[in-house]
Design an enzyme around this catalytic site. Sequence first.
Site, PDB file in Angstrom:
ATOM      1  CG  ASN A  54      -0.424  -0.207   2.520  1.00 38.95           C
ATOM      2  OD1 ASN A  54       0.545  -0.924   2.684  1.00 38.95           O
ATOM      3  ND2 ASN A  54      -1.012   0.424   3.518  1.00 38.95           N
ATOM      4  CD  GLU A  59      -1.388   4.761   4.561  1.00 38.37           C
ATOM      5  OE1 GLU A  59      -0.930   5.661   5.299  1.00 38.37           O
ATOM      6  OE2 GLU A  59      -2.031   3.790   4.991  1.00 38.37           O
ATOM      7  CB  CYS A  61      -5.280  -1.367  -1.532  1.00 36.68           C
ATOM      8  SG  CYS A  61      -6.612  -0.647  -0.575  1.00 36.68           S
ATOM      9  CD  GLU A  97      -5.203  -5.986  -0.961  1.00 36.89           C
ATOM     10  OE1 GLU A  97      -4.745  -4.825  -0.956  1.00 36.89           O
ATOM     11  OE2 GLU A  97      -5.801  -6.484   0.004  1.00 36.89           O
ATOM     12  CB  CYS A 106     -10.723  -2.761   0.747  1.00 35.51           C
ATOM     13  SG  CYS A 106     -10.234  -2.056  -0.846  1.00 35.51           S
ATOM     14  CB  CYS A 115      -8.664  -4.677  -3.380  1.00 35.88           C
ATOM     15  SG  CYS A 115      -7.540  -3.285  -3.131  1.00 35.88           S
TER      16      CYS A 115
HETATM   17  N1  THU Z   1      -5.169  -1.470   2.676  1.00 31.09           N
HETATM   18  C1  THU Z   1      -4.613  -2.296   1.737  1.00 31.09           C
HETATM   19  O1  THU Z   1      -3.530  -2.034   1.222  1.00 31.09           O
HETATM   20  N2  THU Z   1      -5.322  -3.386   1.372  1.00 31.09           N
HETATM   21  C2  THU Z   1      -6.508  -3.749   1.912  1.00 31.09           C
HETATM   22  O2  THU Z   1      -7.105  -4.710   1.478  1.00 31.09           O
HETATM   23  C3  THU Z   1      -7.089  -2.980   3.005  1.00 31.09           C
HETATM   24  C4  THU Z   1      -6.437  -1.693   3.308  1.00 31.09           C
HETATM   25  C5  THU Z   1      -4.416  -0.280   3.069  1.00 31.09           C
HETATM   26  C6  THU Z   1      -5.030   1.017   2.688  1.00 31.09           C
HETATM   27  C7  THU Z   1      -4.429   1.944   3.709  1.00 31.09           C
HETATM   28  O3  THU Z   1      -3.149   2.353   3.239  1.00 31.09           O
HETATM   29  C8  THU Z   1      -4.232   1.080   4.929  1.00 31.09           C
HETATM   30  O4  THU Z   1      -4.274  -0.265   4.463  1.00 31.09           O
HETATM   31  C9  THU Z   1      -5.277   1.282   6.006  1.00 31.09           C
HETATM   32  O5  THU Z   1      -6.543   1.156   5.515  1.00 31.09           O
END
Ligand code: THU
Length: 164
Positions: free
Chosen positions: A68, A70, A79, A81, A119, A122
Amino acid sequence: MYSHTAEMKDIELVIPMKSLGYEELDETERLLVDTAREMTSKAYAPYSKFHVGAAILLDNGVIATGANQENVAFPSGTCAERSACFWAGANYPDARFNMIAIAAVGPDGETTEQPTAPCGACRQALLEYEKLAGHHVPILLVGRERILRLPSVQSTLPLAFTEF
Ligand code: THU
């Protein structure tokens, strides 16, 4: 107007999955789980401090990876994925997905107790590539003690939007 018969039905959706110990995985699954775990260290997550790693095995043998990323403007981040699956699509447009693994390390620096699931956004993105593959793409969700193995992306997104 709908023409319908007045006959209410109960329908149940079941998501089949297996909970496994690491030692129960085969060699390919272990490699993918190890790679997803390693990728958590590549996350850029200064805001959530939740580090997610994803690994996707392609049918050409390549393992596409993501973590991920940000952004101070929160919705601009991505994310793990989707970073992995879009990298795969951009670099190997003809390759097909064979298996996916996802792992996460929480703010305490430990792999999450519970397996981390993708999520909703994704799931929808990954489903596109499962459709392209033309077969089920198993997903391994890594937790601290146990790994959940789901048979397909589709199983994670019942009643998915697939056509227009
Ligand atoms: N996140 C992911 O990378 N994948 C997921 O399936 C759920 C959430 C990340 C997004 C954000 O950077 C952090 O996790 C918190 O939500």
